[in-house]
Write an enzyme that holds these catalytic residues in place. Structure first.
Site, mmCIF file in Angstrom:
data_model
loop_
_atom_site.group_PDB
_atom_site.id
_atom_site.type_symbol
_atom_site.label_atom_id
_atom_site.label_comp_id
_atom_site.label_asym_id
_atom_site.label_seq_id
_atom_site.Cartn_x
_atom_site.Cartn_y
_atom_site.Cartn_z
ATOM 1 N N ILE A 42 0.810 -1.227 0.000
ATOM 2 C CA ILE A 42 0.000 0.000 0.000
ATOM 3 C C ILE A 42 0.840 1.272 0.000
ATOM 4 O O ILE A 42 0.316 2.359 -0.103
ATOM 5 C CB ILE A 42 -0.989 0.033 1.196
ATOM 6 C CG1 ILE A 42 -0.247 -0.186 2.518
ATOM 7 C CG2 ILE A 42 -2.092 -0.989 0.995
ATOM 8 C CD1 ILE A 42 -1.111 0.008 3.738
ATOM 9 N N GLY A 43 2.117 1.130 0.129
ATOM 10 C CA GLY A 43 2.953 2.322 0.106
ATOM 11 C C GLY A 43 4.382 1.930 -0.153
ATOM 12 O O GLY A 43 4.849 0.892 0.321
ATOM 13 N N THR B 53 11.129 5.871 -0.149
ATOM 14 C CA THR B 53 12.564 5.671 -0.356
ATOM 15 C C THR B 53 13.132 4.765 0.721
ATOM 16 O O THR B 53 14.115 4.072 0.505
ATOM 17 C CB THR B 53 13.278 7.038 -0.309
ATOM 18 O OG1 THR B 53 12.459 7.986 -0.991
ATOM 19 C CG2 THR B 53 14.630 6.982 -0.976
ATOM 20 N N LYS C 100 5.033 -2.221 8.102
ATOM 21 C CA LYS C 100 6.047 -1.336 7.515
ATOM 22 C C LYS C 100 7.392 -2.041 7.536
ATOM 23 O O LYS C 100 7.965 -2.284 8.604
ATOM 24 C CB LYS C 100 6.097 -0.005 8.286
ATOM 25 C CG LYS C 100 7.120 0.975 7.699
ATOM 26 C CD LYS C 100 6.963 2.370 8.287
ATOM 27 C CE LYS C 100 8.010 3.318 7.713
ATOM 28 N NZ LYS C 100 7.803 4.705 8.095
ATOM 29 N N ASP D 213 8.760 15.714 8.838
ATOM 30 C CA ASP D 213 8.236 15.358 7.512
ATOM 31 C C ASP D 213 6.710 15.398 7.511
ATOM 32 O O ASP D 213 6.051 14.475 7.027
ATOM 33 C CB ASP D 213 8.768 13.975 7.106
ATOM 34 C CG ASP D 213 8.677 13.745 5.599
ATOM 35 O OD1 ASP D 213 8.514 14.727 4.851
ATOM 36 O OD2 ASP D 213 8.771 12.581 5.173
HETATM 37 P P1 ADP Z 1 7.728 6.045 4.356
HETATM 38 O O1 ADP Z 1 8.804 6.251 5.360
HETATM 39 O O2 ADP Z 1 8.140 5.082 3.296
HETATM 40 O O3 ADP Z 1 7.163 7.310 3.807
HETATM 41 P P2 ADP Z 1 5.238 5.787 5.850
HETATM 42 O O4 ADP Z 1 5.236 5.356 7.268
HETATM 43 O O5 ADP Z 1 4.986 7.222 5.586
HETATM 44 O O6 ADP Z 1 6.573 5.286 5.139
HETATM 45 O O7 ADP Z 1 4.149 4.941 5.066
HETATM 46 C C1 ADP Z 1 3.993 5.053 3.667
HETATM 47 C C2 ADP Z 1 2.527 5.000 3.311
HETATM 48 O O8 ADP Z 1 1.977 3.761 3.766
HETATM 49 C C3 ADP Z 1 1.667 6.071 3.970
HETATM 50 O O9 ADP Z 1 1.681 7.271 3.214
HETATM 51 C C4 ADP Z 1 0.318 5.426 3.988
HETATM 52 O O10 ADP Z 1 -0.312 5.535 2.733
HETATM 53 C C5 ADP Z 1 0.650 3.952 4.219
HETATM 54 N N1 ADP Z 1 0.582 3.656 5.663
HETATM 55 C C6 ADP Z 1 1.568 3.757 6.581
HETATM 56 N N2 ADP Z 1 1.138 3.390 7.792
HETATM 57 C C7 ADP Z 1 -0.151 3.045 7.665
HETATM 58 C C8 ADP Z 1 -1.172 2.587 8.557
HETATM 59 N N3 ADP Z 1 -0.921 2.388 9.848
HETATM 60 N N4 ADP Z 1 -2.384 2.356 8.059
HETATM 61 C C9 ADP Z 1 -2.654 2.528 6.761
HETATM 62 N N5 ADP Z 1 -1.752 2.935 5.863
HETATM 63 C C10 ADP Z 1 -0.508 3.207 6.295
HETATM 64 MG MG MG Z 2 6.006 8.789 4.670
#
Ligand code: ADP
Ligand code: MG
Length: 542
Positions: A64-65, A68, A90, A177
């Site tokens: 879902i994401g 980098t 994650k 961020d």
């Molecule tokens: P990165 O460090 O790669 O930016 P993030 O923690 O921001 O990682 O997560 C990337 C994306 O994953 C978020 O923008 C969101 O769309 C999705 N995401 C992260 N954590 C959650 C969560 N707890 N529930 C749903 N989606 C999530």
């Molecule tokens: Mg992020």
């Protein structure tokens, strides 16, 4: 009627080039989708292999994401008696520093789980692979909903963002961020969650123990970088890893430096040898970022205030280019000033952009201000810059060059700007960009906001919204996936109907709060705690 039209439209049209094209496009799309699906499947298999214990607990459904520094997956698990739970996994890139990973986890465990700050359920590790399991929050793509939010929803969004920021700032966490893809929003459930502490740093009195190490590590790194960066002419050797050029929505870690590839960038070290002065010249016009008529070039250096404190630099060299828009060879040979610059250029506060070494929680409030600016103007991303001085020049076009220069002086930076640009009235700017300005029958290209000159922002009529500008969907290059992907609530809001309620009478308090968030001086910028008490939120309770 519609049905019969549909049938007619579906009649095969032999040798129609248009049909051929659309067929080709359709199959191309399908191929792309299949390719993507196969890639995701492979990544999921790899994750099960890397951290086998995940397979005992979770069924990983989708990616879902992808940023980098991590990949995020949607998984389901039968954690307790009852229905299956949705979990976000994650997976941090294995090259992340262990202290960095532990600090991210500690932010989530200590400050998370309440007040709109994401919590954590479990953490798994096998060798250098770490996976953080968090409650999954289905959320919107900011760009998809931006122009359909009611004014009340915008108020609620900002209120809840400040709630999260107040919480983390109380723990001495600077998120660094803050941007829409790190603040998850479920519109239907009115749920919010601040995520991604991958770039967080601690204040001097942080309650997050590990952030103290992250900080000192960054400082150590700065020292070692200063030692290793011997600059010859325009070439700046980089000791750290050099990532690919990152775009507007991507983030840079404090430890990762972007290469200075632009020939216009010049690095200076201080006058009298006492300051480490970095200076770049930016021709804003040539980068299509300023108004059509105006070119601004900016140069940033430490001012006398900093010179007094940066006493570790050699004192023997003097130069005569101080306060001019030239960079002499003495300055070219000086060391580069290094200060935390993590984050996303368009959301970086002026003190971050000018490499002010003393940065506080105020930098998150600036970023919140940029989000608010997007919500009020209907434009996202609002600032789109590939480097810091371009971002600074963009800020000047909204907040004024004189004001920016004045504010920078307070934190020890001297900015040279080749042209003076006035500050803009925030209400007028936002109303014009939204197309709500009754004096402006049609939005024209005379708007002096940077976004209106962005190639990624187009002007088109949104009949439903009676708005004249929309950022076309799909141009957002953030690390969260778009509507229709499994993590967004596209299913709940397939047809976003614009709610104009409240937009025709945006109270002055909104622009007053915006003004206080986009305060160029971090020392006087509004705090999250103060923002929650601002009259803009008068009838809302914590
Ligand atoms: P990165 O460090 O790669 O930016 P993030 O923690 O921001 O990682 O997560 C990337 C994306 O994953 C978020 O923008 C969101 O769309 C999705 N995401 C992260 N954590 C959650 C969560 N707890 N529930 C749903 N989606 C999530
Ligand atoms: Mg992020």
């Amino acid at each position: 009627m519609e049905a019969s039209l549909g049938i007619q439209m579906d009649e095969p049209m032999a040798f129609s080039p248009q049909r051929d094209r659309s067929q080709a496009e359709g199959s191309l799309k399908k191929n792309e989708q299949n390719f993507k699906l196969a890639g995701v499947k492979k990544d999921i298999e790899k994750l099960y292999e890397a951290v086998p214990q995940l397979g005992n607990v979770f069924k990983i459904k989708d990616k879902i994401g992808e940023g980098t520094f991590s990949s995020v997956y949607l998984a389901t698990a039968q954690l307790q008696v009852g229905p299956e739970e949705k979990i976000a996994l994650k997976h941090l890139i294995p090259t992340s520093h262990p202290v960095r990973i532990a600090a991210e986890l500690q932010c989530l465990t200590v400050a998370g789980g309440q007040d709109n700050v994401m919590g954590v359920k479990y953490c798994f590790r096998k060798n250098d692979h770490v996976v953080i399991a968090m409650p999954y929050l289905e959320h919107e793509s900011f760009l998809d909903i931006l122009n359909s939010l009611s004014f009340q929803e915008v108020r609620e969004y900002m209120f809840n963002l400040f709630k999260a920021l107040k919480r983390i700032h109380q723990f001495g966490i600077v998120h660094r961020d803050v941007k829409p893809s790190n603040f998850l929003y479920n519109r239907r459930l009115k749920k919010y969650a601040l995520v991604d502490f991958g770039l967080a740093q601690g204040t001097h009195d942080t309650k997050i123990e590990l952030l103290k190490f992250v900080q000192s590590e960054a400082q150590q790194e700065r020292c070692s970088q200063n030692k290793s960066h011997i600059i010859t002419g325009n070439k700046i050797p980089l000791s750290g890893p050099v990532p690919k050029e990152l775009d507007q929505q991507s983030t840079t870690k404090a430890s990762v430096k972007r290469p200075y590839t632009n020939a216009q960038i010049q690095i200076k070290q201080g006058k009298d040898g006492k300051l480490m002065k970095q200076s770049k010249t930016v021709d804003v016009l040539s980068r299509k970022l300023a108004t059509k008529k105006k070119a601004i070039s900016a140069k940033v250096m430490n001012s006398g205030v900093m010179r007094k404190t940066a006493s570790s630099c050699p004192t023997s060299l003097t130069c005569d280019c101080y306060a001019t828009d030239k960079v002499c060879s003495i300055c070219l040979s000086r060391r580069q000033q290094v200060a935390p610059r993590a984050g996303t250029p368009g959301f970086r506060a002026p003190e971050v952009l000018t490499k002010c070494p003393n940065q506080t929680t105020a930098i998150d409030m600036w970023s919140a201000g940029v989000i608010f600016l997007s919500l009020l103007s209907g434009r996202y991303p609002f600032y789109k810059a590939s480097d810091d001085l371009t971002a600074l020049a963009q800020i000047m076009t909204i907040r004024g060059s004189r004001e920016t220069i004045q504010a920078a002086k307070t934190f020890g930076k001297s900015i040279l700007c080749s042209k003076e640009v006035p500050a803009q009235d925030l209400r007028k700017l936002c109303e014009r960009l939204r197309g709500m300005d009754s004096n402006t029958p049609k939005l024209t290209s005379d708007i002096q906001g940077p976004a209106s000159h962005q190639p990624t922002v187009s002007e088109k009529t949104d009949h439903k919204a009676s708005r004249l500008i929309q950022t076309p969907p799909g141009q957002y290059s953030g690390n969260s996936f778009k509507k229709g992907d499994s993590n967004s609530c596209g299913c709940c809001f397939d047809e976003y109907t614009t709610n104009l309620e409240g937009w025709n009478e945006v109270p002055d308090e909104a622009y007053d709060l915006l003004d206080k968030l986009l305060d160029l001086n971090p020392a006087s910028r509004i705090t999250a705690e103060e923002a929650l008490l601002h009259p803009f939120f008068k009838d809302m309770s914590l």
